[in-house]
Each structure stands twice: as structure tokens, then as C-alpha cells.
Scaffold this active site. Structure first.
Site, PDB file in Angstrom:
ATOM      1  N   THR A   4     -68.716  60.602  39.965  1.00  0.00           N
ATOM      2  CA  THR A   4     -67.645  59.813  39.338  1.00  0.00           C
ATOM      3  C   THR A   4     -68.163  58.414  39.035  1.00  0.00           C
ATOM      4  O   THR A   4     -67.978  57.892  37.921  1.00  0.00           O
ATOM      5  CB  THR A   4     -66.424  59.742  40.285  1.00  0.00           C
ATOM      6  OG1 THR A   4     -65.919  61.068  40.453  1.00  0.00           O
ATOM      7  CG2 THR A   4     -65.333  58.842  39.740  1.00  0.00           C
TER       8      THR A   4
ATOM      9  N   ASN B 268     -66.363  72.750  35.050  1.00  0.00           N
ATOM     10  CA  ASN B 268     -65.971  72.993  36.448  1.00  0.00           C
ATOM     11  C   ASN B 268     -64.737  73.874  36.587  1.00  0.00           C
ATOM     12  O   ASN B 268     -64.501  74.437  37.647  1.00  0.00           O
ATOM     13  CB  ASN B 268     -65.729  71.659  37.164  1.00  0.00           C
ATOM     14  CG  ASN B 268     -64.763  70.776  36.445  1.00  0.00           C
ATOM     15  OD1 ASN B 268     -64.962  70.449  35.268  1.00  0.00           O
ATOM     16  ND2 ASN B 268     -63.693  70.381  37.094  1.00  0.00           N
TER      17      ASN B 268
ATOM     18  N   CYS C 218     -57.480  69.382  42.495  1.00  0.00           N
ATOM     19  CA  CYS C 218     -56.619  68.264  42.128  1.00  0.00           C
ATOM     20  C   CYS C 218     -56.708  67.240  43.256  1.00  0.00           C
ATOM     21  O   CYS C 218     -56.342  67.523  44.387  1.00  0.00           O
ATOM     22  CB  CYS C 218     -55.196  68.737  41.895  1.00  0.00           C
ATOM     23  SG  CYS C 218     -54.742  70.106  42.958  1.00  0.00           S
TER      24      CYS C 218
ATOM     25  N   GLN D 128     -72.073  70.544  37.904  1.00  0.00           N
ATOM     26  CA  GLN D 128     -71.907  71.955  38.286  1.00  0.00           C
ATOM     27  C   GLN D 128     -73.170  72.779  38.048  1.00  0.00           C
ATOM     28  O   GLN D 128     -73.243  73.919  38.480  1.00  0.00           O
ATOM     29  CB  GLN D 128     -70.725  72.584  37.535  1.00  0.00           C
ATOM     30  CG  GLN D 128     -69.371  71.983  37.886  1.00  0.00           C
ATOM     31  CD  GLN D 128     -68.889  72.333  39.305  1.00  0.00           C
ATOM     32  OE1 GLN D 128     -69.405  73.243  39.961  1.00  0.00           O
ATOM     33  NE2 GLN D 128     -67.894  71.599  39.803  1.00  0.00           N
TER      34      GLN D 128
ATOM     35  N   SER E  87     -74.071  65.380  41.676  1.00  0.00           N
ATOM     36  CA  SER E  87     -73.376  65.017  42.908  1.00  0.00           C
ATOM     37  C   SER E  87     -73.872  65.876  44.074  1.00  0.00           C
ATOM     38  O   SER E  87     -74.093  67.080  43.901  1.00  0.00           O
ATOM     39  CB  SER E  87     -71.882  65.264  42.668  1.00  0.00           C
ATOM     40  OG  SER E  87     -71.155  65.027  43.839  1.00  0.00           O
TER      41      SER E  87
HETATM   42  N1  PLP Z   1     -67.994  66.152  37.148  1.00  0.00           N
HETATM   43  C1  PLP Z   1     -67.707  67.433  37.407  1.00  0.00           C
HETATM   44  C2  PLP Z   1     -67.977  68.476  36.386  1.00  0.00           C
HETATM   45  C3  PLP Z   1     -67.156  67.785  38.645  1.00  0.00           C
HETATM   46  O1  PLP Z   1     -66.858  69.063  38.904  1.00  0.00           O
HETATM   47  C4  PLP Z   1     -66.901  66.766  39.598  1.00  0.00           C
HETATM   48  C5  PLP Z   1     -66.260  67.081  40.878  1.00  0.00           C
HETATM   49  O2  PLP Z   1     -65.245  67.778  40.932  1.00  0.00           O
HETATM   50  C6  PLP Z   1     -67.260  65.452  39.271  1.00  0.00           C
HETATM   51  C7  PLP Z   1     -67.793  65.175  38.039  1.00  0.00           C
HETATM   52  C8  PLP Z   1     -67.054  64.338  40.242  1.00  0.00           C
HETATM   53  O3  PLP Z   1     -68.052  64.367  41.228  1.00  0.00           O
HETATM   54  P1  PLP Z   1     -67.899  63.498  42.565  1.00  0.00           P
HETATM   55  O4  PLP Z   1     -67.060  64.280  43.496  1.00  0.00           O
HETATM   56  O5  PLP Z   1     -69.315  63.329  43.053  1.00  0.00           O
HETATM   57  O6  PLP Z   1     -67.309  62.211  42.180  1.00  0.00           O
END
Ligand code: PLP
Length: 374
Positions: free
Chosen positions: A71, A151, A327, A179, A199
């Protein structure tokens, strides 16, 4: 029976990762910025981790930065490419993760930029001819931001093709590879990408650690400012054990990629065959023949009293699944991805996301419970 099928929300930590992290926690308390030996020991762990991450992506170490999450990486990439690189237009898609979509909204309100969304088909495939056509207009410096693997429904982007289109039109390219990283090969020396995010907790590593790849040709400046850690790109004392855990997790996943993919793809096909065998009225969202994340099954089931509360009802039977997507607030709301692919409104979606820990017996159990619920 307890069945965890929410690995796209977060994965359990691989034992090797846990072991590395606890060792680092026990043995390394120094601040990596300190010049004494305790500090230098922590610094060595970080730089070794960076080197391994860079090698897996075929990037140079100077292009890898550790952050707190994907994020954060995505927020920084979007805001700073506008602020520092003169980006005036961003082309993205309606099926991106909320951290990208909300960063786009925020950047649009802060800067004088245009944000354009590509159309997607019923399986969530992005219209790449439209991308090619839009990029013919070169009057505004453009960033293309498209995720590698979705995702919610698992549809995968043809990253090489998108990269080719962006190179041809001299556009910057950002991909959220949360992902897909580790699970699928990404070679940044062959596939030109300007920015990439990943991540730890989606690859059997820890939560609270992310990475950001920034290509040398399009360096941006810090989003979070302070003491100048991460070569001035991301201040804040480094999460040493998180960083060590991230590198260990990526090492493990890359080394075991074939086993992991064979296992999750095998379970996916086994689940689908059982659903067909039982004649259950289940459709699958997203690509099914090619270009899909093997571990994500997005099930579209008939609406009923029981299926309305499907996640809750599965939970009663010990099955951890997810509504369309995780969520963050714990409150279910309509999925923007399902809206974008025009998923049938008279059906309900539940996401099962598989890991190498799952078994055929678990799949049988889930099919049995689903059969009773729909
Ligand atoms: N992008 C995607 C495609 C994700 O699935 C997620 C997590 O759900 C994120 C970004 C965010 O990742 P993080 O939990 O490291 O902030």
C-alpha cells in the site's frame, strides 16, 4: 475440520521465514544506521536481503527499496511519479486494488493530472489495444498503472505485452505485483517496468513489510521524509526482521516455485472437477483457460438466504474464505472488480485462495459444504 482458503488475503508464514526472523530478533538489536558493530550487523542483514530480492527480480540492488507495505509502495509510486517526473496523465484500470485506485483519486485531487481507465472484458482482461491507441497521444507524459495479477478474480495481465506497448510509446509503467511476485517469474532485465510493488505477507512472509522497485532511469524522491534511511528514499528506522523475513520468503517461493504452482494448480483443477461431478451451479469469475493466478478461485453462486451470508456460513464449518475481496474494515461492500466485469447481480461471489498447505481432503470438505449451502 479447519480449512484456510484465504491465502490471497494473507498467507501463513513459512517455517524457514519464522526461523530467520526469530534469529534476527534475538541476535540483532542494533539500529542499522549506527556505525558501531551492532548497527553494522543489522545493516549487513538489510543489504544482504536487498541483494537477494534484486537477484530474484533481475534488478540492481540500487533499485530495491523496503517499505511498510505494498500500500505504501503504491501510494509513493503514484504520487511521486507525478510530483517528480512530470507525469500529467495516468492510465489505469477499474480493477486495481483500492490502494492504487484511492492513490489515483488522491493524486488527481492534488495535482493537475488526468486519470483515464481502460475498459475490461467480462473476465477482467484489460483492453490492451485501447492502451496502445491511447498512448499514441504523446502530448502528456504518461504513467500506466496496471496490476500483474488480480487479487479478487485472479486474472493476469500480459506484462510483457504491456511493457512493449509502454516502451514503444515512451510511457512509464507501474505494476502492482503483490499477488504474482515469487509465484510467477518476473525478469525485469527482459521486461521493462518503471515501478513494481510487492508485499511480504502474500508470499509466506511477514506482514508490515513491502518492497518498491524503482528503475534507475526514473528515480523519484522520498514520500516519507526523515532521517534519510533507504538511501534517502524512505525514512524511518528499518524493519530489520521484516526485511530479513521478506527475503527469506521470496527465496523460499522462488526455490519452490514449481512445487507451489503444481500443488495449487492441481488443487484448483481438483476442486473444479468435484464441482462439475456434483453438478453444482457454480460459475467461476475471471480467466479459466490461461492468464490466471492458479491459487485464486472466484466462485459465483446462486443467491439464496444461505449464500447471502456465504462467508459466515462457511466460517461456521471451519472454512476461512473471503467475500469478493478482503475488506479491511470487516464490512462487506460491493466489489468494484465484480462491477467492472459486470458479474451477474443475481449471484453471489466467494473467493477461495489456495496455498501449498491445502489438501484434496479439504477441497472435498469445502465442496460438500458448498453443496449444502447453494
Ligand atoms: N495490491 C494487491 C493486489 C493486494 O492484494 C494487496 C493486499 O490485499 C495490496 C496491494 C496491499 O498490500 P499490503 O497489505 O502490503 O498493503
Amino acid at each position: 475440520m479447519k480449512v484456510y482458503l484465504d491465502n490471497a488475503a494473507t498467507t501463513p508464514m513459512q517455517p524457514e521465514v519464522l526461523e530467520t526472523m526469530t534469529r534476527v530478533m534475538k541476535d540483532t538489536h542494533g539500529n542499522p544506521s549506527s556505525i558501531h558493530q551492532a548497527g553494522r550487523k543489522a545493516r549487513t542483514i538489510i543489504e544482504d536481503a536487498r541483494k537477494r530480492v534484486a537477484e530474484h527480480l533481475q534488478a540492481s540492488t540500487g533499485e530495491i527499496f523496503f517499505t511498510s507495505s505494498a500500500t505504501e509502495s503504491n501510494n509513493m509510486i503514484i504520487h511521486c511519479s507525478v510530483r517528480d517526473l512530470g507525469v500529467k496523465r495516468i492510465i489505469s484500470s477499474p480493477t486495481e486494488h483500492p490502494c492504487v485506485l484511492n492513490s489515483l483519486k488522491s493524486a488527481e485531487s492534488m495535482f493537475d493530472i488526468e486519470v483515464d481507465y481502460l475498459s475490461v472484458d467480462g473476465q477482467g482482461n484489460i483492453n490492451l489495444d485501447e492502451l496502445d491507441q491511447k498512448l499514441q497521444d504523446k502530448t502528456k507524459k504518461t504513467l500506466v498503472s496496471l496490476m500483474h495479477g488480480n487479487n479478487e478474480i485472479g486474472t493476469m495481465l500480459d506484462l510483457e505485452r504491456v511493457s512493449g506497448i509502454c516502451v514503444k510509446h515512451e510511457a512509464l509503467l507501474h505494476t502492482d505485483a503483490v499477488q504474482s511476485v515469487g509465484k510467477y517469474p518476473i525478469d525485469l532485465s527482459k521486461t521493462k517496468v518503471s515501478f513494481l510493488s510487492a508485499s511480504g505477507h502474500k508470499i509466506y512472509g511477514p506482514k508490515g513489510i513491502g518492497i518498491m522497485y524503482i528503475n534507475n532511469e526514473n528515480m523519484i524522491e522520498a514520500f516519507i521524509k526523515g532521517g534519510g534511511q533507504e538511501r534517502k528514499m524512505r525514512s524511518g528506522t528499518e524493519n530489520v526482521y521484516g526485511i530479513a523475513g521478506f527475503a527469506e520468503a521470496l527465496d523460499w517461493l522462488v526455490e519452490n516455485r514449481k512445487m507451489h504452482l503444481d500443488k495449487v494448480e492441481g488443487l484448483r483443477q481438483y476442486f473444479k472437477s468435484k464441482v462439475a461431478e456434483q453438478g453444482l451451479d457454480i460459475h467461476f469469475n475471471g480467466n479459466q483457460e490461461q492468464n490466471y493466478l492458479s491459487n485464486i478461485l472466484s466462485l459465483c453462486i446462486p443467491k439464496s438466504d444461505k449464500s447471502d451470508l456465504i462467508v459466515f456460513n462457511l466460517d461456521i464449518h471451519g472454512i476461512c474464505a473471503s467475500a469478493g475481496s478482503a475488506c479491511s474494515s470487516g464490512v462487506e461492500h460491493d466489489s468494484h472488480v465484480l462491477a467492472a466485469i459486470d458479474a451477474p447481480k443475481n449471484r453471489k461471489t466467494v473467493r477461495l485462495s489456495i496455498s501449498h498447505h491445502n489438501t484434496k481432503e479439504e477441497m472435498d470438505y469445502v465442496v460438500e459444504k458448498l453443496a449444502a449451502l447453494i
